[in-house]
Design a protein around this motif. Structure first.
Motif: not given
Length: 623
Positions: A143-150, A418-421
């Protein structure tokens, strides 16, 4: 750049989070933490139901070894003992704990719990926290470095913590289940480029390396290799050259500080590891045998939902080393996900993705070992590991464990896709629906089952009540029968429990550990082996326990026994009511009793054990 600041676009450019989500991160953090802890308790629930009488049936030996280390932590604090060398096992030579998996930080930190509740409770506590902590810290890292969604970070983090390889290592390995080491180290490595903070960041990294060396030295080595390879590949990418030039000097200064701090703190442990008494080269395990079968990547693990339907595989050397076992659906999903994420990435993000993909590919190939293996057959095709196998550090590593890095890469890809989705960046409703269904279909078969457990021999009252002290002099030598080995390790557990209580202690011959091939030889560093070299007398008892074989003893056997007893300085041996064997194995206690009685004469019945005193200089034939 602070930890909370948005990461640079080139290395980790997650989409900006909305203010409401940034303001309430703890709700997601607590949710993932609770899920991770619940999952860890589910996996280890067989031990929690009765930690004193249940043991991991797939790895009785390593469970006993780590329980012994936890008991030794209490002994270390109470007696001022050396945490990196002991003479309590493998009399008369001792054991180099620095060259074994000593988990010294754990043994000291958890010493109060071990003293209060016993090594059995501490063992399952650390195992559970390792699994939960790994999933949670990977979630925070992602969440810190690569994606924003929990949701994306949570899914990726849970996979990294509970991937098939880590569930496999939950069968007894407190070092390899400490997967939380990797995200902490990589996180700190990424922070080294913060301008103006090279001294602090380097100092923190040095402390981490020193502490984690004693918890998971081999895992730390693999993490360092993966992080170094990632940095080199990323730094050579065109889109990030300006960023690299700006950070180069700061990173080098921070690395220098880390090396000085870690070197100072690890000077003695490293000396003991590489040059101390009872050290060795290698591990005693065959690297060609402990290599990943390529087909294992497409197979399902033995502790998975797929295995309930008969789809588990036995391509690994044992159930504790099923380090890949992703299955065809998950491997196919990862390939598709890698392509989709790449196609939609900005140039700076592609530098990061290229490095992640190549790290995963390199570690996958290295995990195959020195020769290509397919469906349990070795082909005469040399692989890159063959060129590394004899190098320092690599000679003590098992190549199949490199697949754990691949599992982490898969977890990262799972989070990214998953973030892309969730962001709606996958074109077309049919593709989004299909990809969502593919994620579910790939993860359900590898969903873990709890680790297997079995009953084990309860601690004898002879040990628990301290009755043993009447049969051994202060710091004297005593052993359970049969002598402790990985396949019947009760004797090592009994000593662990006495250490955990503090007070008086006895020493014992043999034990389950790694040591040199031949005891007491000087000169060239020897190859490693599992346990002490077997002498004729302890082999009598081991053979009787494992196979029920009772030999007709001769005067020569008794003379050999007298010599072996003198070698160990043995004062007494005892036989409990039951003996624990690995994987529900039936051990032949009566055969051990017959052998001991024939060799040593009638025993004393003391509490709930049989005891034979051994008087120096008295031939067993005269009894």
């Amino acid at each position: 750049m602070s930890v909370a600041a948005t990461a640079p676009a080139a290395s980790a450019d997650p989409p900006a989070q909305p203010p409401s989500r940034r303001a309430r991160p703890w709700r997601a953090h607590l949710t993932v933490a609770a899920l991770a802890l619940g999952m860890a308790v589910y996996v280890t629930n067989g031990l929690w139901r009765d930690p004193y009488n249940h043991v991991l049936s797939d790895n009785v030996g390593d469970t006993a070894f780590f329980e012994w280390l936890l008991g030794y932590g209490v002994y270390t604090l109470g007696h001022g003992a050396n945490p990196f060398f002991t003479d309590l096992m493998n009399v008369p030579w001792g054991v180099n704990l620095a060259a074994n998996t000593s988990i010294s930080v754990y043994t000291i930190l958890f010493a109060p719990l071990t003293w209060l509740a016993g090594p059995q409770v501490t063992f399952v506590t650390i195992l559970t926290l390792n699994l939960a902590g790994s999933a949670f810290l990977w979630y925070l890292f992602l969440r810190r470095w690569l994606v924003s969604s929990p949701v994306a970070a949570g899914l990726g983090g849970m996979f990294c913590g509970f991937a098939p390889g880590f569930i496999s290592h939950a069968n007894g390995h407190l070092n390899w289940t400490a997967g939380w080491v990797a995200p902490l180290v990589v996180w700190q490595v990424l922070r080294l480029r913060q301008p103006g903070r090279w001294l602090r960041n380097g100092f923190v990294l040095g402390l981490m390396l020193a502490a984690f060396f004693t918890i998971a030295a081999e895992g730390l080595f693999y993490t360092a290799l993966a992080a170094g390879l990632f940095v080199v590949i990323w730094a050579t990418a065109g889109p990030v050259r300006d960023e690299v030039r700006a950070a180069w000097g700061t990173v080098l200064r921070a690395v220098g500080v880390a090396a000085v701090v870690a070197g100072a703190l690890l000077a003695y442990p490293l000396y003991m590891h590489f040059a101390g008494p009872q050290t060795f080269s290698g591990t005693g395990y065959n690297q060609r045998y402990f290599a990943e079968d390529v087909a294992a990547y497409l197979s399902f693990p033995s502790r998975s939902v797929a295995a309930l339907f008969g789809l588990g595989s036995d391509l690994g050397p044992n159930r504790t080393e099923e380090t890949s076992y992703f299955g065809v659906p998950l491997v196919a999903l990862m390939i598709v996900s890698a392509v989709l994420v790449w196609r939609r990435a900005a140039p700076g993000r592609k530098a990061t993705l290229r490095a992640i993909y190549l790290v995963g590919g390199v570690f996958m190939v290295l995990s195959w070992g020195p020769r290509f293996n397919w469906m349990d057959a070795e082909w005469p095709i040399p692989l890159p590991w063959a060129a590394l196998a004899r190098l320092p550090l690599f000679d003590a590593a098992l190549p199949l464990r490199l697949a754990l890095i691949v599992a982490v890469v898969f977890g990262i890809l799972l989070a990214l896709v998953t973030q892309e989705l969730l962001d709606g960046r996958i074109d077309g409703p049919n593709l989004r629906t299909g990809l969502t269904a593919a994620i579910v279909a790939a993860l359900i078969p590898v969903f873990p089952l709890p680790v297997r457990h079995q009953d084990r021999s309860p601690e004898p009252a002879f040990i628990a009540n301290g009755t043993w002290q009447r049969y051994v002099s202060e710091n004297g030598v005593m052993s359970s029968l049969p002598f402790a080995l990985n396949v019947h390790a009760d004797g090592q557990r009994w000593q662990a429990y006495t250490m955990a209580r503090g007070g008086a202690q006895y020493r014992m011959p043999g034990g389950y550990f790694l040591g040199p091939m031949t005891e007491g030889e000087e000169g060239r560093k020897q190859m490693g082996r599992i346990g002490a070299p077997t002498l004729p007398t302890d082999w009598l008892f081991t053979r009787a326990a494992l196979y029920g074989y009772v030999t007709e003893l001769s005067n020569a056997d008794r003379a050999q026994a007298r010599s072996d007893f003198a070698y160990w300085g043995l004062e007494a041996v005892f036989l409990p009511e039951t003996i624990t064997g690995s994987d529900h194995m039936t051990l032949f206690r009566n055969a051990v009793e017959v052998t001991a009685t024939d060799l040593l004469g009638p025993p004393e019945e003391v509490d709930d054990v049989l005891v034979w005193r051994i008087r120096p200089g008295v031939d067993p034939i005269d009894r």
